[in-house]
Design an enzyme around this catalytic site. Structure first.
Site, mmCIF file in Angstrom:
data_model
loop_
_atom_site.group_PDB
_atom_site.id
_atom_site.type_symbol
_atom_site.label_atom_id
_atom_site.label_comp_id
_atom_site.label_asym_id
_atom_site.label_seq_id
_atom_site.Cartn_x
_atom_site.Cartn_y
_atom_site.Cartn_z
ATOM 1 N N ASP A 197 -18.174 -29.427 49.994
ATOM 2 C CA ASP A 197 -18.630 -27.952 50.640
ATOM 3 C C ASP A 197 -17.623 -27.034 50.831
ATOM 4 O O ASP A 197 -16.589 -27.204 51.115
ATOM 5 C CB ASP A 197 -19.374 -28.355 52.082
ATOM 6 C CG ASP A 197 -19.941 -27.028 52.746
ATOM 7 O OD1 ASP A 197 -20.961 -26.736 52.396
ATOM 8 O OD2 ASP A 197 -19.255 -26.338 53.648
ATOM 9 N N ASP A 253 -22.109 -35.551 51.318
ATOM 10 C CA ASP A 253 -21.655 -34.027 51.332
ATOM 11 C C ASP A 253 -20.553 -34.298 52.251
ATOM 12 O O ASP A 253 -20.496 -34.665 53.535
ATOM 13 C CB ASP A 253 -22.887 -33.202 51.897
ATOM 14 C CG ASP A 253 -22.675 -31.467 51.629
ATOM 15 O OD1 ASP A 253 -21.387 -31.319 51.461
ATOM 16 O OD2 ASP A 253 -23.642 -31.325 51.686
ATOM 17 N N HIS A 275 -29.950 -25.237 48.545
ATOM 18 C CA HIS A 275 -30.486 -25.190 49.940
ATOM 19 C C HIS A 275 -30.074 -23.750 50.606
ATOM 20 O O HIS A 275 -30.258 -23.256 51.545
ATOM 21 C CB HIS A 275 -30.021 -26.119 51.099
ATOM 22 C CG HIS A 275 -28.711 -26.316 51.521
ATOM 23 N ND1 HIS A 275 -27.834 -26.642 50.117
ATOM 24 C CD2 HIS A 275 -27.890 -25.984 52.244
ATOM 25 C CE1 HIS A 275 -26.726 -26.597 50.782
ATOM 26 N NE2 HIS A 275 -26.640 -26.258 51.985
ATOM 27 N N ASP A 276 -29.058 -23.119 49.712
ATOM 28 C CA ASP A 276 -28.789 -21.746 50.143
ATOM 29 C C ASP A 276 -29.355 -20.587 49.459
ATOM 30 O O ASP A 276 -28.787 -19.383 49.495
ATOM 31 C CB ASP A 276 -27.198 -21.830 50.028
ATOM 32 C CG ASP A 276 -26.241 -22.722 50.829
ATOM 33 O OD1 ASP A 276 -26.813 -22.931 52.012
ATOM 34 O OD2 ASP A 276 -25.171 -23.051 50.573
ATOM 35 N N GLU A 295 -18.465 -27.246 45.397
ATOM 36 C CA GLU A 295 -19.156 -26.242 45.621
ATOM 37 C C GLU A 295 -18.267 -25.010 45.916
ATOM 38 O O GLU A 295 -17.393 -24.677 46.902
ATOM 39 C CB GLU A 295 -19.775 -26.017 46.851
ATOM 40 C CG GLU A 295 -20.819 -24.913 46.949
ATOM 41 C CD GLU A 295 -20.998 -24.508 48.699
ATOM 42 O OE1 GLU A 295 -20.235 -24.620 49.319
ATOM 43 O OE2 GLU A 295 -22.342 -23.821 48.815
#
Ligand code: NOJ
Length: 574
Positions: free
Chosen positions: A224, A119, A357-358, A292
């Site tokens: 990210d 990431d 995960h969000d 993302e």
């Protein structure tokens, strides 16, 4: 082309790969699996997952048919945003292990034929990083590494932030620092200081970080929060969004025309792509970048770059996550899938994401009954499929009380509203089996509590059961290996209010018909009214858990009965 003509009149049709005879690359046919390291497997009994734990569990990924994994951040971090507040980009946080552990993980993954992605968090660093500390003290070259701005004064002469920008985690995006007598920008937590991409040293630093990890053999990055890289140089106030549900401190209160998707952002992504391509061309193994970006459709596609100057290999398709709810009708499914397929520019590669995960777990967001159908959507639509760890067994959100809450987004919202924002429920430990802490840890206490349903909802049980989400998942992954799913045309239709279906077809190959009943009662539908050219009968290849549609049996496509929330994938020849 034959199928395109057949299906065109009745369903929405997309001919992505019909003409493409070129070999597809590894990242196009794969299932990309997101590992959230804190919650995957704890190898040393401290209640937090780690790198050795991931290595121990790679067999599971192999068994599931996964081809690549990305790890949420494992770098040195105070852990305010659980690793997304990095204080050193090139060091492994001792909580997760050492660089040797990462190397072992990489080599074990390679032996199993799994690609490994890290990431990259380029927008912000921890306020405990050396970069930030030196910037506060105006030590060059760090002085302008962050977005430092002088205060405004109101009519009483009181210091005010430079504008109305809001943080994603709530409240002003500006934090005052006495030492510098200036505000710095943080689009997430106060402890996550936004880097200043107008500073050439920052641009170079991040490229060096990419090179560092590529030199360690990594296969690429999930990038990210890329939308936030640049901000308006004039620091203009953002207009109100008009969202009636938003409080003035909620980020959704404003329309982010000056803090997100600024033109320079796309150029930066293209620069990163050039760097990756440099590595890829050395040994002909593609290093990838998946960005993302929660953005509108136009901006989402801009992250792909252009043919001449490519950007991301793909940018995550979050539209299913954002728009499909437990109340969605077949029309909603049709609209959201065809929105993506209709608009994706020619040559850009699609992908399907149903969890991360969000976002709340599929079982909790869309409903436990639709777990298999949602996995089928992600795995059988054209393009790369993305799975968040635990979705292959249909894990559910875990109730987390205010006192147990650790997510900064939840904490910032306060005890009354934390559940609207907290991401803790979808981050609880992976449920491996029915032993202590679901086999995640030998410790009885874990960083977030294990869901109490682990006794019956766990991987081991689903491996043993004849019929389970995991078994369905594996069958779907196998179907992805067929030429039809990899290259076929796609035709989507809301067959009725309750039944959404799509057909994947390729000349000379078997046709797959996927139908899902998103309604609350059983339904019998005539698929031939929505898709012409269908075979009269087709064989069940995958069906949702508990379905009466038995694998291997023939079904009539003009009268197919699906239980409430049931899905089926049929195989036929025309
Ligand atoms: C997106 C990540 O997925 C999320 O978990 C994080 O809080 C923000 N970016 C900030 O890094």
């Amino acid at each position: 082309m034959k199928f395109l003509i057949y299906f065109f009149l009745l369903a929405t049709s997309f001919a992505f790969f019909a003409s493409g005879k070129d070999a597809l690359d590894w990242w196009q046919t794969t299932v990309l699996y997101q590992v959230y390291p804190r919650s995957f497997k704890d190898s040393d009994g401290n209640g937090v997952g780690d790198l050795k734990g991931i290595t121990q569990k790679l067999d599971h990924l192999k068994d599931a048919g996964i081809g690549a994994l990305w790890l949420s951040p494992i770098f040195t971090s105070p852990g305010v945003d659980f690793g997304y507040d990095i204080s050193n980009y090139t060091q492994i946080d001792p909580l997760f292990g050492t660089i040797e552990d990462l190397r072992e993980l990489k080599s074990a993954a390679e032996k199993l034929g799994l690609k490994l992605l890290l990431d990259l968090v380029p927008n912000h660093v921890s306020n405990e990083s050396e970069w930030f500390k030196k910037s506060v003290q105006k030590i060059d070259p760090y002085t302008d590494y962050f977005v430092w701005v002088d205060p405004k004064k109101d009519e009483n002469g009181t210091r005010q932030p430079p504008n109305n920008w809001l943080s994603d985690f709530g409240g002003s995006a500006w934090e005052w620092r006495e030492e510098r007598q200036q505000y710095y920008l943080h689009q997430f937590a106060v402890q996550q200081a936004d880097l200043n991409y107008r500073n050439k040293h920052v641009v170079q630093e991040i490229k060096d970080v990419m090179r560092y990890w590529l030199d360690q053999g990594m296969d690429g990055f999930r990038v990210d929060a890329v939308t936030f890289l640049f901000e308006d140089e004039q620091l203009r106030d953002e207009p109100l969004s008009g969202d009636p549900g938003a409080e003035p401190t909620d980020q959704s209160y404003l329309k982010h025309v000056y803090t997100q998707n600024q033109p320079a952002t796309f150029d930066m992504v293209q620069q990163w792509r050039a760097l990756l391509d440099e590595y890829s061309s050395k040994d002909h193994s593609t290093r990838v970048m998946f960005t993302e970006a929660y953005a509108d459709l136009d901006n989402t596609f801009k992250y792909y770059g252009t043919k001449e100057r490519p950007g991301a290999h793909f940018t995550f398709n979050f539209f299913v996550i954002e728009y499909i709810k437990n109340t969605s009708t077949a029309d909603d499914y049709e609209n959201i899938t065809s929105l993506w397929l209709k608009n994706i520019p020619a040559g850009d590669w699609p992908n399907w994401v149903v969890g991360n995960h969000d976002q709340h777990r599929v079982a909790s967001r869309v409903g436990p009954g639709l777990v298999d159908a949602m996995n089928a959507l992600a795995l059988l639509m054209p393009g790369t499929a993305v799975t968040y760890n635990g979705e292959e067994i249909g894990m559910e959100d875990t109730f987390i009380s205010w006192n147990q809450t650790v997510d900064p987004q939840g904490l910032n919202a306060g005890p009354q509203r934390y559940q609207l924002f907290s991401r803790d429920p979808e981050r609880t430990p992976f449920q491996w089996d029915n032993t202590t802490s679901a086999g995640f840890s030998t410790s009885n206490t874990t960083w977030l509590p294990v869901n109490s349903n682990y006794k019956w909802l766990n991987l081991q049980k689903q491996q043993e059961d004849e019929d389970s989400h995991y078994k369905v998942y594996k069958q779907l992954v196998q179907l992805r290996k067929t030429k039809t799913i990899q290259r076929g045309t796609t035709h989507t239709a809301a067959v009725t209010q309750q039944v959404f279906a799509f057909v994947r077809a390729l000349d000379g190959e078997v046709t797959y018909i996927v139908a899902m009943n998103v309604g609350n009662s059983s339904a019998t539908v005539d698929l031939t009214r929505s898709f012409s050219g269908l075979p009269a009968t087709a064989t069940v290849v995958v069906a949702s858990v508990g379905s009466t549609l038995v694998r291997g049996t023939n079904q009539t496509t003009s009268a197919l009965t699906l239980a409430a929330k049931g899905f089926v994938a049929l195989e036929g020849r025309t």
